[in-house]
Design an enzyme around this catalytic site. Structure first.
Site, PDB file in Angstrom:
ATOM      1  CE1 TYR A   1      -4.139  -1.718  -0.133  1.00 31.02           C
ATOM      2  CE2 TYR A   1      -2.983  -3.260   1.297  1.00 31.02           C
ATOM      3  CZ  TYR A   1      -4.046  -2.959   0.466  1.00 31.02           C
ATOM      4  OH  TYR A   1      -5.007  -3.899   0.210  1.00 31.02           O
TER       5      TYR A   1
ATOM      6  NE  ARG B   1      -0.298  -0.264  -6.082  1.00 27.52           N
ATOM      7  CZ  ARG B   1       0.830  -1.007  -6.009  1.00 27.52           C
ATOM      8  NH1 ARG B   1       0.990  -1.889  -5.056  1.00 27.52           N
ATOM      9  NH2 ARG B   1       1.795  -0.841  -6.884  1.00 27.52           N
TER      10      ARG B   1
ATOM     11  CD  GLN C   1     -17.321  -1.053  -6.822  1.00 27.23           C
ATOM     12  OE1 GLN C   1     -16.901  -2.197  -6.720  1.00 27.23           O
ATOM     13  NE2 GLN C   1     -18.053  -0.652  -7.839  1.00 27.23           N
TER      14      GLN C   1
ATOM     15  CB  VAL D   1      -8.625   2.863  -2.116  1.00 27.45           C
ATOM     16  CG1 VAL D   1      -9.571   1.749  -1.693  1.00 27.45           C
ATOM     17  CG2 VAL D   1      -7.527   2.317  -3.022  1.00 27.45           C
TER      18      VAL D   1
ATOM     19  CG  HIS E   1     -14.213  -1.154  -1.576  1.00 23.71           C
ATOM     20  ND1 HIS E   1     -14.254  -1.542  -2.901  1.00 23.71           N
ATOM     21  CD2 HIS E   1     -15.327  -1.690  -0.999  1.00 23.71           C
ATOM     22  CE1 HIS E   1     -15.327  -2.278  -3.109  1.00 23.71           C
ATOM     23  NE2 HIS E   1     -15.995  -2.378  -1.977  1.00 23.71           N
TER      24      HIS E   1
ATOM     25  N   GLY F   1     -17.453   2.467 -14.925  1.00 23.33           N
ATOM     26  CA  GLY F   1     -16.141   1.887 -14.644  1.00 23.33           C
ATOM     27  C   GLY F   1     -16.141   0.743 -13.661  1.00 23.33           C
ATOM     28  CB  THR F   2     -18.005  -0.684 -11.241  1.00 26.05           C
ATOM     29  OG1 THR F   2     -18.176  -1.874 -10.454  1.00 26.05           O
ATOM     30  CG2 THR F   2     -19.368  -0.033 -11.448  1.00 26.05           C
TER      31      THR F   2
ATOM     32  CB  ALA G   1     -14.448   6.247 -17.563  1.00 29.62           C
TER      33      ALA G   1
END
Length: 226
Positions: A49, A52, A82, A84, A100, A165-166, A210
């Site tokens: 993370y 990220r 969704q 992060v 999330h 986008g999901t 998108a």
């Protein structure tokens, strides 16, 4: 209401959550996105993370993020994401719920309600004031999704609902569409969504990325409703 997923951020250079090989950035999902993975190897998870978070500083909001923000000139827009990352915020949107969690926040391992702003790496030995180790403020597999109640409440009041986008395969996030009122009109932007007719009418499905989809949808919404 907008329900957004990884496809929105992909055009900014952030990889989608799960590659076709079932891995996330070459790691098994269970190793970097579960409480059990963190218990087994906290250093691996923190390193993952931290990378990220570092990447997030190197990317910018794309046109889709900015067009969603521009809709606030005409509509009361609530984004349930969704993702992060903070690209919706940086793109100019003002009402955002992160289902999330958020990369730029941390929390103690034993307290999901004590959320801290966190811009830099999280290291072993970074403790909260209560003495517990800090972890990323990310909802991992097997954990509760604290913001679901707020998302459902917003969905239940929606007049327009946009899915962008999901894949609508991740639950419970995808289930929020079940709570929209009968009068709510649903739009979907996705280049390859399986069975979009289960969510919306043919004419409200934009088979596109998108960014290109948002260019089309903004014109449609303004012409139709404003």
């Amino acid at each position: 209401m907008v329900l957004s997923g990884a496809g929105v951020s992909a055009e900014s250079g952030i990889k989608t959550f799960r590659d076709s090989n079932g891995l996330w950035e070459n790691h098994r999902i269970e190793d970097v996105a579960s409480p059990e993975g963190f218990a087994r190897n906290p250093q691996l998870v923190l390193d993952f993370y931290n990378a990220r978070r570092k990447q997030l500083k190197e990317v910018e909001p794309n046109t889709a993020h900015k067009l969603l923000a521009e809709l606030e000139d005409f509509f009361d827009v609530h984004i349930i994401t969704q993702n992060v990352d903070d690209l919706h915020e940086r793109g100019g949107s003002s009402k955002i719920i992160h289902l999330h969690g958020e990369l730029k926040k941390a929390r103690p391992v034993d307290n999901e309600n004590e959320i801290l702003d966190w811009e830099e790496d999280i290291k072993i030995g970074d403790f909260h004031s209560d003495g517990s180790q800090l972890r990323p403020h990310i909802v991992w597999f097997g954990e509760m999704v604290p913001e679901m109640g707020n998302a459902i409440e917003i969905a239940s009041q929606a007049d327009l609902f946009l899915v962008i986008g999901t894949s609508m395969q991740v639950y419970p996030a995808a289930s929020v569409i079940r709570y929209v009122p009968s009068h709510c009109e649903v739009f979907v932007i996705d280049p390859d969504l399986e069975n979009p007719n289960s969510f919306t009418k043919n004419e409200n499905y934009i088979k596109s990325s998108a960014t290109e989809g948002m260019k089309q949808l903004k014109e449609i919404l303004i012409k139709k409703y404003k």
